[in-house]
Scaffold this motif. Sequence first.
Motif, PDB file in Angstrom:
ATOM      1  N   ASN A 138       7.459   9.483   8.123  1.00  0.00           N
ATOM      2  CA  ASN A 138       7.773   8.636   6.966  1.00  0.00           C
ATOM      3  C   ASN A 138       8.877   7.671   7.390  1.00  0.00           C
ATOM      4  O   ASN A 138       9.931   8.100   7.865  1.00  0.00           O
ATOM      5  CB  ASN A 138       8.243   9.508   5.799  1.00  0.00           C
ATOM      6  CG  ASN A 138       8.324   8.736   4.484  1.00  0.00           C
ATOM      7  OD1 ASN A 138       8.739   7.579   4.460  1.00  0.00           O
ATOM      8  ND2 ASN A 138       7.937   9.375   3.399  1.00  0.00           N
ATOM      9  N   ARG A 140      11.006   6.132   5.931  1.00  0.00           N
ATOM     10  CA  ARG A 140      12.281   6.240   5.214  1.00  0.00           C
ATOM     11  C   ARG A 140      13.112   7.421   5.718  1.00  0.00           C
ATOM     12  O   ARG A 140      14.195   7.691   5.208  1.00  0.00           O
ATOM     13  CB  ARG A 140      12.039   6.385   3.706  1.00  0.00           C
ATOM     14  CG  ARG A 140      11.477   5.122   3.069  1.00  0.00           C
ATOM     15  CD  ARG A 140      11.174   5.340   1.596  1.00  0.00           C
ATOM     16  NE  ARG A 140      10.727   4.119   0.955  1.00  0.00           N
ATOM     17  CZ  ARG A 140      11.529   3.250   0.344  1.00  0.00           C
ATOM     18  NH1 ARG A 140      12.811   3.481   0.289  1.00  0.00           N
ATOM     19  NH2 ARG A 140      11.049   2.167  -0.227  1.00  0.00           N
ATOM     20  N   LEU A 313       1.457  -5.291   0.523  1.00  0.00           N
ATOM     21  CA  LEU A 313       2.791  -5.081  -0.031  1.00  0.00           C
ATOM     22  C   LEU A 313       3.720  -6.275   0.161  1.00  0.00           C
ATOM     23  O   LEU A 313       4.376  -6.721  -0.788  1.00  0.00           O
ATOM     24  CB  LEU A 313       3.420  -3.828   0.596  1.00  0.00           C
ATOM     25  CG  LEU A 313       4.769  -3.387   0.024  1.00  0.00           C
ATOM     26  CD1 LEU A 313       4.647  -3.026  -1.447  1.00  0.00           C
ATOM     27  CD2 LEU A 313       5.327  -2.206   0.808  1.00  0.00           C
ATOM     28  N   SER A 358       7.838  -1.974  -5.477  1.00  0.00           N
ATOM     29  CA  SER A 358       6.916  -0.842  -5.536  1.00  0.00           C
ATOM     30  C   SER A 358       6.998   0.011  -4.282  1.00  0.00           C
ATOM     31  O   SER A 358       7.324  -0.483  -3.195  1.00  0.00           O
ATOM     32  CB  SER A 358       5.467  -1.329  -5.696  1.00  0.00           C
ATOM     33  OG  SER A 358       5.274  -1.970  -6.936  1.00  0.00           O
ATOM     34  N   HIS A 359       6.710   1.296  -4.443  1.00  0.00           N
ATOM     35  CA  HIS A 359       6.499   2.201  -3.314  1.00  0.00           C
ATOM     36  C   HIS A 359       5.431   3.210  -3.718  1.00  0.00           C
ATOM     37  O   HIS A 359       5.190   3.453  -4.898  1.00  0.00           O
ATOM     38  CB  HIS A 359       7.792   2.911  -2.904  1.00  0.00           C
ATOM     39  CG  HIS A 359       8.434   3.741  -3.992  1.00  0.00           C
ATOM     40  ND1 HIS A 359       7.965   4.988  -4.366  1.00  0.00           N
ATOM     41  CD2 HIS A 359       9.503   3.503  -4.788  1.00  0.00           C
ATOM     42  CE1 HIS A 359       8.727   5.483  -5.341  1.00  0.00           C
ATOM     43  NE2 HIS A 359       9.654   4.605  -5.623  1.00  0.00           N
ATOM     44  N   HIS A 360       4.780   3.794  -2.729  1.00  0.00           N
ATOM     45  CA  HIS A 360       3.773   4.821  -2.998  1.00  0.00           C
ATOM     46  C   HIS A 360       4.450   6.074  -3.543  1.00  0.00           C
ATOM     47  O   HIS A 360       5.614   6.366  -3.239  1.00  0.00           O
ATOM     48  CB  HIS A 360       2.994   5.137  -1.724  1.00  0.00           C
ATOM     49  CG  HIS A 360       2.053   4.051  -1.315  1.00  0.00           C
ATOM     50  ND1 HIS A 360       0.759   3.967  -1.791  1.00  0.00           N
ATOM     51  CD2 HIS A 360       2.224   2.986  -0.491  1.00  0.00           C
ATOM     52  CE1 HIS A 360       0.166   2.908  -1.264  1.00  0.00           C
ATOM     53  NE2 HIS A 360       1.029   2.298  -0.479  1.00  0.00           N
ATOM     54  N   HIS A 366       8.984   8.759  -2.353  1.00  0.00           N
ATOM     55  CA  HIS A 366       8.562   7.606  -1.553  1.00  0.00           C
ATOM     56  C   HIS A 366       7.492   8.151  -0.611  1.00  0.00           C
ATOM     57  O   HIS A 366       7.781   8.621   0.490  1.00  0.00           O
ATOM     58  CB  HIS A 366       9.738   7.006  -0.781  1.00  0.00           C
ATOM     59  CG  HIS A 366      10.768   6.389  -1.678  1.00  0.00           C
ATOM     60  ND1 HIS A 366      11.857   7.080  -2.166  1.00  0.00           N
ATOM     61  CD2 HIS A 366      10.861   5.146  -2.207  1.00  0.00           C
ATOM     62  CE1 HIS A 366      12.579   6.297  -2.930  1.00  0.00           C
ATOM     63  NE2 HIS A 366      11.999   5.113  -2.987  1.00  0.00           N
ATOM     64  N   ARG A 371       3.110   0.706   5.072  1.00  0.00           N
ATOM     65  CA  ARG A 371       3.519  -0.473   4.297  1.00  0.00           C
ATOM     66  C   ARG A 371       2.722  -1.715   4.702  1.00  0.00           C
ATOM     67  O   ARG A 371       2.887  -2.779   4.108  1.00  0.00           O
ATOM     68  CB  ARG A 371       5.015  -0.723   4.472  1.00  0.00           C
ATOM     69  CG  ARG A 371       5.466  -1.062   5.868  1.00  0.00           C
ATOM     70  CD  ARG A 371       6.961  -1.324   5.915  1.00  0.00           C
ATOM     71  NE  ARG A 371       7.737  -0.133   5.595  1.00  0.00           N
ATOM     72  CZ  ARG A 371       8.935  -0.158   5.018  1.00  0.00           C
ATOM     73  NH1 ARG A 371       9.487  -1.311   4.704  1.00  0.00           N
ATOM     74  NH2 ARG A 371       9.592   0.962   4.774  1.00  0.00           N
ATOM     75  N   LEU A 381       1.315   3.944  -7.191  1.00  0.00           N
ATOM     76  CA  LEU A 381       2.519   3.203  -6.819  1.00  0.00           C
ATOM     77  C   LEU A 381       3.446   3.056  -8.020  1.00  0.00           C
ATOM     78  O   LEU A 381       2.998   3.034  -9.166  1.00  0.00           O
ATOM     79  CB  LEU A 381       2.172   1.812  -6.291  1.00  0.00           C
ATOM     80  CG  LEU A 381       1.403   1.785  -4.973  1.00  0.00           C
ATOM     81  CD1 LEU A 381      -0.019   1.330  -5.193  1.00  0.00           C
ATOM     82  CD2 LEU A 381       2.108   0.889  -3.955  1.00  0.00           C
TER      83      LEU A 381
END
Length: 429
Positions: A138, A140, A313, A358-360, A366, A371, A381
């Motif tokens: 991920n 993030r 995105l 927006s994010h999934h 998240h 992306r 989302l």
Amino acid sequence: MKYLPINNEVFTVNRRNFVSRLKPCSLAIFNSNDEFPRSGDQAFLFKQNPDFFYLTGIDQEQSILLLFPECPNPLYKEVLFLRQTNEHIAVWEGHKYTIDEAKAASGIQTIYWLSEFDTILHSIINYAENIYINTNENDRYAHTVPYRDIRMLETLRSKYPLHKYERAALIMRDLRVVKSSIEVELTKKACQITRDAFLRVLKFVKPGVAEYEIEAEISHEFLRQRATGNAYSPIIASGKNAIVLHYVDNNAVCKDGEVILFDFGAEYANYNADMSRSVPVNGRFTKRQRDVYNAVLRVMRAATKMIVSGTVLNEYQEEVGKLMTDELIGLGLLDKHDVAKQDAKMPLYKKYFMHGTSHHLGLDVHDFASRYKAFEAGNILTCEPGIYIPAEGLGIRIENNILITESGNIDLMADIPVEADEIEEIMNG
């Protein structure tokens, strides 16, 4: 687990989809999450690895999934290893899965105790060419702690150096982003619990109430309805606290004339809701507060229409930025002449709206997704524009969760009050 049992068909299908994408003659290993120490004699509340849960439905520590679809011994094509309980564990920690319970939860028929993992793995691993190991990819996540999968990879490479090691994450990223009907229903349940908590809070808020008291009301409603708890640390940000995007202190007293920015969501069966609302402490927006609120709401509604199959995105964010720029000009926060001369790489709207729209959403708040891949049916989302004005001590964010279908999108939070008039009516009812 507080949540009700889940139909194990969803996990069976998830495993089937995963192994269909493996290279020939491959074995895959997935680990449950680590337990993390909290103090000298306590661990943090256990939270399952989302990939492991996605494939097994097992919500317990010290567990391993082994998948080897071409295993020459058919007994070991799909194996779940669990921590064996005993009288001591039963007394001090409580109930653990029995083999029959694990079969019912996961749909996996071959289950052994964890103590047998090394022996069974060694008996079959040399018949595989490729070993898929799961890693947290991920974008993030910053890798600083060597978690269980990474430690296992190091051990396997030492013992079996000539095998080819592959990344399970490449497959999981494509699979997890498209939600099944059962996953959608679990997310809807999380959204419904979040709605009920928000309605409870609207009737509770008034001048003099502390942010932590509001947080307590939310947690009460979550737990009362079988939620595991908060999907993430809740944000209860009154007045100038709303300018801090990830404010989680929640220790201020809410004052007459301020607006509170809420950002919270329930976690149900490891699936998450993610909602933001902004409400007046005294139950009435001022004209300026209402103008800013309605500007954000207009952007959210326009952005929601763009969340459909095929949307990319980065392009979507650019379009939302244009909408936000027009609203900020209308609010007197930007000058249209300055906007005409702005650097396209550093658009001026980001002074007041500095985060993504927006994010999934899914097993991670998240959620694990690319992306760079266009949105597709089955994606969920968030849509969460905001305007933050430090000089006015005002922050407004509005956020709903949107499911994309083949025929358009569905707002999973459409029944949560969002119009300024509706919020005021409930608060003063």
